[in-house]
Design an enzyme around this catalytic site. Structure first.
Site, PDB file in Angstrom:
ATOM      1  CG  ASP A 109      -5.789  -5.489   2.127  1.00 41.47           C
ATOM      2  OD1 ASP A 109      -6.244  -6.622   2.365  1.00 41.47           O
ATOM      3  OD2 ASP A 109      -5.789  -4.982   0.982  1.00 41.47           O
ATOM      4  CB  SER A 165      -0.955  -0.046   1.203  1.00 42.67           C
ATOM      5  OG  SER A 165      -1.876   1.022   1.145  1.00 42.67           O
ATOM      6  CG  HIS A 183      -4.365  -0.717  -0.785  1.00 46.03           C
ATOM      7  ND1 HIS A 183      -4.137  -0.597   0.563  1.00 46.03           N
ATOM      8  CD2 HIS A 183      -4.849  -1.977  -0.965  1.00 46.03           C
ATOM      9  CE1 HIS A 183      -4.477  -1.721   1.171  1.00 46.03           C
ATOM     10  NE2 HIS A 183      -4.892  -2.569   0.266  1.00 46.03           N
TER      11      HIS A 183
END
Length: 202
Positions: A145, A25, A52
């Site tokens: 995540d 991310s 992401h």
């Protein structure tokens, strides 16, 4: 770097890796630019990277990385077969999964960890398909995540590698993965690249 070689060799001993899934991310583009361009044109396994992305903005990651890499790079397409020797990027706005016939699937389920695509969806589906032949790598990031996805890969017998949080641009994601399920290896980026290259001779 040499300090990590014995642990890498031990983790790879007797193991066959058919596919690699990488999640990141915040800070992920820079990390991948350090990690992936050294892979050769004839790299012998599929590599699937998910960062992401803003949901309503087209991703240009495939184009950016193709300019810097010898191996083929493309954005994963719905129903496309997963091919060895190719680097795939997840596009924006859809979750990316691997189906039992080793093809990609794009879906519109609700965001997970405020992200779509979400790393957990990709890793959990790939773990179901590849089992012990999967290598999961989780890099820098600012949320949780990927932690559950890495745990799923471990349960399936796959190899799990997390970027050293002390060297990650944003340590939250690696730390959460380590907290949830201790990975096989915790490594800096240069050692993760060495591991990826050692798959070719393992």
């Amino acid at each position: 770097m040499s300090a990590h070689l014995p642990a890498i060799r031990a983790a790879l001993a007797g193991r066959t890796v058919e596919a690699v899934v990488i999640g990141a991310s915040a800070g992920g583009v820079g990390a991948l630019l350090q990690l992936l361009p050294g892979l050769p044109a004839d790299y012998g396994r599929a590599v699937v990277a998910l960062l992401h992305l803003p949901e309503f903005r087209q991703s240009h990651l495939a184009e950016v990385f193709q300019q810097r890499m010898a191996m083929p790079v493309r954005e994963a397409a719905d129903k496309e077969a997963v091919s060895s020797g190719t680097l795939y990027f997840a596009g924006s706005g859809y979750h990316l999964s691997v189906e039992s016939d080793r093809s990609f699937s794009l879906s519109c389920e609700a965001p997970l960890h405020f992200a779509r695509p979400a790393i957990d969806y990709l890793m959990e589906s790939a773990a179901d398909v590849y089992g012990p032949a999967l290598l999961g790598i989780l890099l820098t990031g600012a949320n949780h995540d990927g932690a559950a996805g890495m745990a799923a890969i471990a349960r399936a017998g796959g190899l799990t590698v997390v970027q050293d949080p002390e060297q990650a641009e944003v340590a939250t994601m690696p730390r959460e993965a380590i907290r949830l399920h201790r990975p096989d290896l915790v490594l800096p980026l240069d050692a993760i690249q060495t591991l990826l290259l050692m798959l070719e001779t393992n």
